[in-house]
Design an enzyme around this catalytic site. Structure first.
Site: not given
Length: 309
Positions: A63, A65, A67-68, A140, A211, A269
């Site tokens: 996805h 976000h 941090d990914h 999510h 996530d 995570h």
């Protein structure tokens, strides 16, 4: 085949954990690897491994976000400097192409290799004959996908003792028999492949989830997996907060693994609120529900052995 974790922290890096990324290393036939997510600093993390960007041929993004994905622009750009870096295919949710195109446009970045971006939906997204990858939506705050990697079954083992007794010397005939072809010896004797090749060896299954809150699609993707990689952002008792932020607790991840019949569970995570000692306590709690569980940490390699037949 193994998974090597490059980042195991949720949201932001800590002194001991970078943000999310994991490499799926398949040594045959190309000695290459695939990358699942690429949080900020992923290419820097690779300096502590044997992974080389010219051996990377596929990237899967769960996805969008930060941090990914914030590590993608630099990693993709740096790959141009590696000799032998061939075409690269990247899979991810809608919006991934716009993100990459925008960064490259405004930074003046040009790649020396072909990059193909495939924006996915649920279903089989690739099948190269050796591996089939199926994606499905999770639960999510942004559209988030999990990936199921299924290896094709392998030919069974040759009965070398029987072949020796029947006078078949190592050579091209061995390959033919492994491929299911019968062989006629110079003497005229027929050697049937089915008589000298054992049963097929089942392919391995690895499931890597983005996530997610607990959901039916997570169970389906992880069904009978040899290894399930699942997020575990919060401790047990924080289910309400996990739900609010679109995440799972350690116990919820253990329940998913148990329902799916997975053989092994690797948790990642982790919220930055947990140090290594606290993570160990979380794992001990989760192992009451799913004993074959481990906590991933940066640079950990988790092998995925073949099932004995």
């Amino acid at each position: 085949m193994h998974i090597q974790f490059l980042g195991t922290s949720a949201g932001r890096p800590t002194k001991s954990r970078n943000v999310t990324s994991a490499a799926f290393v398949h040594s045959e036939p190309s000695n290459g690897f695939w990358l699942f997510d690429a949080g900020e600093g992923t290419q820097q993390q690779m300096f502590g491994t044997k992974l080389k960007l010219n051996k990377l041929d596929k990237i899967f993004i769960s996805h969008l976000h930060g941090d990914h994905i914030y590590g993608l622009p630099g990693l993709l750009s740096s790959r141009s400097y590696f000799d032998g870096a061939g075409p690269l295919v990247m899979y991810g949710p809608p919006g991934l192409r716009a993100f990459i195109d925008g960064v490259f446009l405004h930074s003046g970045t040009y790649l020396e290799y072909e990059l193909t971006i495939t924006e996915i939906g649920p279903g089989v997204i690739m099948d190269d004959g050796q591996y089939k990858v199926t994606a499905n939506e999770l639960v999510h705050r942004l559209p988030s996908y999990g990936y199921r990697i299924e290896e094709s079954e392998q030919s069974g083992h040759l009965d070398l003792e029987q072949l020796r007794r029947r006078g078949v010397e190592p050579g091209p005939e061995y390959g033919k028999l492994k491929r299911g072809e019968n062989v006629i010896l110079p003497s005229g004797e027929l050697i049937r492949s089915t008589d000298v090749v054992g049963p097929p060896i089942p392919g391995r299954i690895v499931t890597i989830l983005g996530d997610t809150c607990p959901c039916d699609n997570a169970v389906e993707l992880a069904k009978n997996a040899d290894l399930l990689v699942h997020e575990a952002t919060f401790e047990s008792g924080m289910e309400e907060k996990a739900l609010a932020y679109g995440h799972s607790t350690v116990r919820q991840a253990a329940q998913i693994a148990a329902k799916a019949g997975a053989k092994q569970l690797a948790l990642t995570h982790f919220s930055s609120r947990y140090d290594d000692e606290a993570v160990a306590e979380l794992i001990a709690d989760g192992q009451q529900l799913f004993p074959n569980m481990l906590a991933a940490y940066d640079y950990l390699e988790v092998p995925v052995p073949r099932t004995s037949v």
